[in-house]
Design an enzyme around this catalytic site. Structure first.
Site, PDB file in Angstrom:
ATOM      1  N   TYR A   1       0.839  -1.207   0.000  1.00 25.78           N
ATOM      2  CA  TYR A   1       0.000   0.000   0.000  1.00 25.78           C
ATOM      3  C   TYR A   1       0.871   1.252   0.000  1.00 25.78           C
ATOM      4  O   TYR A   1       1.877   1.330   0.702  1.00 25.78           O
ATOM      5  CB  TYR A   1      -0.942   0.045   1.208  1.00 25.78           C
ATOM      6  CG  TYR A   1      -2.020  -1.024   1.219  1.00 25.78           C
ATOM      7  CD1 TYR A   1      -2.244  -1.848   0.117  1.00 25.78           C
ATOM      8  CD2 TYR A   1      -2.823  -1.218   2.339  1.00 25.78           C
ATOM      9  CE1 TYR A   1      -3.225  -2.830   0.126  1.00 25.78           C
ATOM     10  CE2 TYR A   1      -3.819  -2.190   2.363  1.00 25.78           C
ATOM     11  CZ  TYR A   1      -4.006  -3.003   1.255  1.00 25.78           C
ATOM     12  OH  TYR A   1      -4.982  -3.968   1.290  1.00 25.78           O
TER      13      TYR A   1
ATOM     14  N   HIS B   1      -1.021 -11.788   1.115  1.00 28.05           N
ATOM     15  CA  HIS B   1      -1.911 -10.856   0.401  1.00 28.05           C
ATOM     16  C   HIS B   1      -2.686 -11.541  -0.724  1.00 28.05           C
ATOM     17  O   HIS B   1      -3.888 -11.356  -0.861  1.00 28.05           O
ATOM     18  CB  HIS B   1      -1.076  -9.705  -0.167  1.00 28.05           C
ATOM     19  CG  HIS B   1      -1.845  -8.447  -0.358  1.00 28.05           C
ATOM     20  ND1 HIS B   1      -1.285  -7.209  -0.245  1.00 28.05           N
ATOM     21  CD2 HIS B   1      -3.146  -8.220  -0.668  1.00 28.05           C
ATOM     22  CE1 HIS B   1      -2.200  -6.275  -0.457  1.00 28.05           C
ATOM     23  NE2 HIS B   1      -3.340  -6.872  -0.727  1.00 28.05           N
ATOM     24  N   ARG B   2      -1.991 -12.308  -1.522  1.00 23.17           N
ATOM     25  CA  ARG B   2      -2.646 -13.060  -2.607  1.00 23.17           C
ATOM     26  C   ARG B   2      -1.938 -14.398  -2.763  1.00 23.17           C
ATOM     27  O   ARG B   2      -0.726 -14.489  -2.538  1.00 23.17           O
ATOM     28  CB  ARG B   2      -2.586 -12.286  -3.928  1.00 23.17           C
ATOM     29  CG  ARG B   2      -3.526 -11.093  -3.938  1.00 23.17           C
ATOM     30  CD  ARG B   2      -3.770 -10.514  -5.312  1.00 23.17           C
ATOM     31  NE  ARG B   2      -4.772  -9.463  -5.206  1.00 23.17           N
ATOM     32  CZ  ARG B   2      -6.070  -9.628  -5.397  1.00 23.17           C
ATOM     33  NH1 ARG B   2      -6.533 -10.823  -5.741  1.00 23.17           N
ATOM     34  NH2 ARG B   2      -6.909  -8.621  -5.261  1.00 23.17           N
TER      35      ARG B   2
ATOM     36  N   GLN C   1      -9.432 -12.878   4.297  1.00 24.75           N
ATOM     37  CA  GLN C   1      -9.794 -11.523   3.863  1.00 24.75           C
ATOM     38  C   GLN C   1     -10.254 -11.566   2.407  1.00 24.75           C
ATOM     39  O   GLN C   1      -9.449 -11.447   1.493  1.00 24.75           O
ATOM     40  CB  GLN C   1      -8.618 -10.552   4.054  1.00 24.75           C
ATOM     41  CG  GLN C   1      -9.033  -9.119   3.777  1.00 24.75           C
ATOM     42  CD  GLN C   1      -7.999  -8.047   4.050  1.00 24.75           C
ATOM     43  OE1 GLN C   1      -7.888  -7.085   3.311  1.00 24.75           O
ATOM     44  NE2 GLN C   1      -7.248  -8.183   5.125  1.00 24.75           N
TER      45      GLN C   1
ATOM     46  N   LEU D   1     -17.736  -1.178   0.734  1.00 25.07           N
ATOM     47  CA  LEU D   1     -18.650  -0.279   0.002  1.00 25.07           C
ATOM     48  C   LEU D   1     -18.313  -0.351  -1.490  1.00 25.07           C
ATOM     49  O   LEU D   1     -18.566   0.599  -2.237  1.00 25.07           O
ATOM     50  CB  LEU D   1     -18.499   1.160   0.514  1.00 25.07           C
ATOM     51  CG  LEU D   1     -18.694   1.337   2.025  1.00 25.07           C
ATOM     52  CD1 LEU D   1     -18.366   2.765   2.454  1.00 25.07           C
ATOM     53  CD2 LEU D   1     -20.126   0.973   2.435  1.00 25.07           C
TER      54      LEU D   1
HETATM   55  N1  LIG Z   1      -6.787  -7.800   0.562  1.00 23.16           N
HETATM   56  C1  LIG Z   1      -6.939  -7.112  -0.548  1.00 23.16           C
HETATM   57  O1  LIG Z   1      -6.582  -7.539  -1.654  1.00 23.16           O
HETATM   58  C2  LIG Z   1      -7.557  -5.763  -0.461  1.00 23.16           C
HETATM   59  C3  LIG Z   1      -7.935  -5.067  -1.617  1.00 23.16           C
HETATM   60  C4  LIG Z   1      -8.523  -3.823  -1.462  1.00 23.16           C
HETATM   61  C5  LIG Z   1      -8.718  -3.289  -0.194  1.00 23.16           C
HETATM   62  N2  LIG Z   1      -8.317  -3.987   0.907  1.00 23.16           N
HETATM   63  C6  LIG Z   1      -8.527  -3.469   2.280  1.00 23.16           C
HETATM   64  O2  LIG Z   1      -9.836  -2.962   2.384  1.00 23.16           O
HETATM   65  C7  LIG Z   1      -9.763  -1.618   2.816  1.00 23.16           C
HETATM   66  C8  LIG Z   1     -10.941  -0.851   2.325  1.00 23.16           C
HETATM   67  O3  LIG Z   1     -10.983  -0.836   0.901  1.00 23.16           O
HETATM   68  P1  LIG Z   1     -11.706   0.363   0.168  1.00 23.16           P
HETATM   69  O4  LIG Z   1     -11.022   1.631   0.480  1.00 23.16           O
HETATM   70  O5  LIG Z   1     -11.895  -0.014  -1.251  1.00 23.16           O
HETATM   71  O6  LIG Z   1     -13.108   0.331   0.986  1.00 23.16           O
HETATM   72  P2  LIG Z   1     -14.524   0.966   0.820  1.00 23.16           P
HETATM   73  O7  LIG Z   1     -14.908   1.395   2.190  1.00 23.16           O
HETATM   74  O8  LIG Z   1     -15.381   0.028   0.060  1.00 23.16           O
HETATM   75  O9  LIG Z   1     -14.328   2.259  -0.111  1.00 23.16           O
HETATM   76  C9  LIG Z   1     -13.759   3.430   0.356  1.00 23.16           C
HETATM   77  C10 LIG Z   1     -14.033   4.523  -0.674  1.00 23.16           C
HETATM   78  O10 LIG Z   1     -15.425   4.823  -0.607  1.00 23.16           O
HETATM   79  C11 LIG Z   1     -15.574   6.211  -0.428  1.00 23.16           C
HETATM   80  N3  LIG Z   1     -16.743   6.466   0.409  1.00 23.16           N
HETATM   81  C12 LIG Z   1     -17.010   5.934   1.612  1.00 23.16           C
HETATM   82  N4  LIG Z   1     -18.183   6.426   2.089  1.00 23.16           N
HETATM   83  C13 LIG Z   1     -18.634   7.266   1.172  1.00 23.16           C
HETATM   84  C14 LIG Z   1     -19.797   8.065   1.086  1.00 23.16           C
HETATM   85  N5  LIG Z   1     -20.707   8.071   2.057  1.00 23.16           N
HETATM   86  N6  LIG Z   1     -19.976   8.810  -0.026  1.00 23.16           N
HETATM   87  C15 LIG Z   1     -19.051   8.806  -1.004  1.00 23.16           C
HETATM   88  N7  LIG Z   1     -17.904   8.066  -0.979  1.00 23.16           N
HETATM   89  C16 LIG Z   1     -17.719   7.295   0.100  1.00 23.16           C
HETATM   90  C17 LIG Z   1     -14.329   6.675   0.282  1.00 23.16           C
HETATM   91  O11 LIG Z   1     -14.131   8.051   0.052  1.00 23.16           O
HETATM   92  P3  LIG Z   1     -13.709   9.013   1.289  1.00 23.16           P
HETATM   93  O12 LIG Z   1     -12.317   8.673   1.628  1.00 23.16           O
HETATM   94  O13 LIG Z   1     -13.866  10.370   0.679  1.00 23.16           O
HETATM   95  O14 LIG Z   1     -14.683   8.779   2.400  1.00 23.16           O
HETATM   96  C18 LIG Z   1     -13.279   5.794  -0.356  1.00 23.16           C
HETATM   97  O15 LIG Z   1     -12.835   6.365  -1.582  1.00 23.16           O
HETATM   98  C19 LIG Z   1      -8.412  -1.140   2.313  1.00 23.16           C
HETATM   99  O16 LIG Z   1      -7.946   0.016   2.977  1.00 23.16           O
HETATM  100  C20 LIG Z   1      -7.573  -2.333   2.603  1.00 23.16           C
HETATM  101  O17 LIG Z   1      -7.226  -2.361   3.978  1.00 23.16           O
HETATM  102  C21 LIG Z   1      -7.760  -5.213   0.808  1.00 23.16           C
END
Ligand SMILES: NC(=O)c1ccc[n+]([C@@H]2O[C@H](COP(=O)([O-])OP(=O)(O)OC[C@H]3O[C@@H](n4cnc5c(N)ncnc54)[C@H](OP(=O)(O)O)[C@@H]3O)[C@@H](O)[C@H]2O)c1
Length: 291
Positions: free
Chosen positions: A46, A118-119, A170, A202
């Site tokens: 990251y 991770h993968r 995960q 989300l």
């Molecule tokens: N293991 C893996 O391969 C893998 C892959 C991807 C992610 N992850 C993990 O999962 C975590 C979360 O992933 P993600 O960031 O994709 O999660 P997410 O919570 O699905 O999406 C977050 C995004 O949604 C936006 N958002 C949230 N609430 C909102 C609202 N009410 N209105 C508009 N936009 C909104 C956020 O913007 P704002 O910042 O402006 O609120 C942000 O850009 C990562 O940080 C990581 O730890 C793991």
């Protein structure tokens, strides 16, 4: 029995954390901690991007922990290794041990609470991955081990070679990404008492877009809005509540960088979806009625 890792019902993820003033990052961490989120998910990969690079998100967290060491005791820190830029995967024991040690150095901590692959790496035998986990746990460098993006069969194969229980899986899981319900992932979690850390709960924000051009996302958003209106919560909270209603109690890893949204997420604990509401959202995600 699973190697239990005490954790909060939600987690905050650092995939979207870019190099910034550590005080800003600390504000986000405090927003999470103040609301009761104690599980923090990052990865060595990251932070790759403009101004960052491999290890940047861990380094950023390390800076915050160095300036406010008391935070460490309040946090359960999960990170991941096994993705190598340009390769792209390496779960050889030698690499995993060195990657974990590099994460410890960047984070500036003695022990990682949860170390995850991770993968999956098709070229690493599960016995070899298990030997890396065993070595890391025996030396005290990690407290618990987990996997990410593993199929149920891959997780089982790894578990078969481990002398202790995996703590977590995960998968991607959201009202738009529902595969874990049917591909055996959540069944395995129920069978082995694995914590389910749901990434992109989300759908990476796609569920939050108003008037999405993606018909399926729009239909799921409309179904969530109906739940939200009934319970007087936001669509975000309705989406998290949908996910957490599964009996394995998945832990959404929220990725918002907005402290107000991070704080709001925990209000989901007051939400209880009716069975019919839950299935209405699933039907919208499938795009066709359930049989
Ligand atoms: N293991 C893996 O391969 C893998 C892959 C991807 C992610 N992850 C993990 O999962 C975590 C979360 O992933 P993600 O960031 O994709 O999660 P997410 O919570 O699905 O999406 C977050 C995004 O949604 C936006 N958002 C949230 N609430 C909102 C609202 N009410 N209105 C508009 N936009 C909104 C956020 O913007 P704002 O910042 O402006 O609120 C942000 O850009 C990562 O940080 C990581 O730890 C793991």
């Amino acid at each position: 029995m699973a190697a239990a890792l005490p954790h909060s019902p939600l987690a905050w993820g650092m995939w979207r954390l870019l190099p910034e003033d550590p005080k800003l990052t600390e504000t986000k961490i405090n927003a999470a901690l103040d609301s009761g989120i104690t599980l923090f998910d990052t990865a060595d990969i990251y932070g790759v991007g403009p101004g960052g690079g491999f290890g940047a998100a861990e380094t950023q967290l390390g800076r915050v922990l160095a300036s406010t060491p008391a935070l460490r005791r309040a946090m359960t820190i999960a990170t991941k290794g096994g993705i190598v830029l340009g390769v792209p995967y390496d779960s050889s024991a030698r690499y995993l041990v060195s990657a974990c040690e590099a994460s410890l150095r960047r984070l500036g901590i003695e022990q990682i609470d949860l170390y995850q692959i991770h993968r999956p790496d098709s070229l690493a035998h599960p016995a070899e991955v298990a030997s890396a986990f065993e070595q890391l746990r025996r030396s005290g460098k990690i407290r618990a081990a987990g996997v990410s993006n593993y199929t149920a069969a891959q997780t089982r194969a790894l578990q078969a070679h481990l002398p202790f229980s995996l703590a977590s899986i995960q998968p991607e899981f959201s009202p738009l990404a529902t595969a874990p319900l049917t591909d055996g992932t959540l069944d395995l979690a129920a069978e082995c008492e694995l914590a389910v850390l749901a990434w992109s709960p989300l759908a990476g924000g796609r569920l939050m877009v108003s008037d999405s051009a993606d018909a399926r996302a729009a239909a799921v958003a409309a179904a969530l809005d109906s739940v939200a209106a009934t319970h007087r919560v936001s669509r975000m909270v309705a989406a998290l509540g949908w996910l957490m209603a599964h009996p394995t109690r998945p832990v959404p890893i929220i990725g918002s960088q907005n402290p107000d949204r991070i704080r709001e997420a925990m209000t989901v604990l007051k939400l209880k979806l009716e069975r019919k509401e839950w299935y209405t959202v699933l039907t919208a995600a499938r795009g066709s009625p359930l049989p």
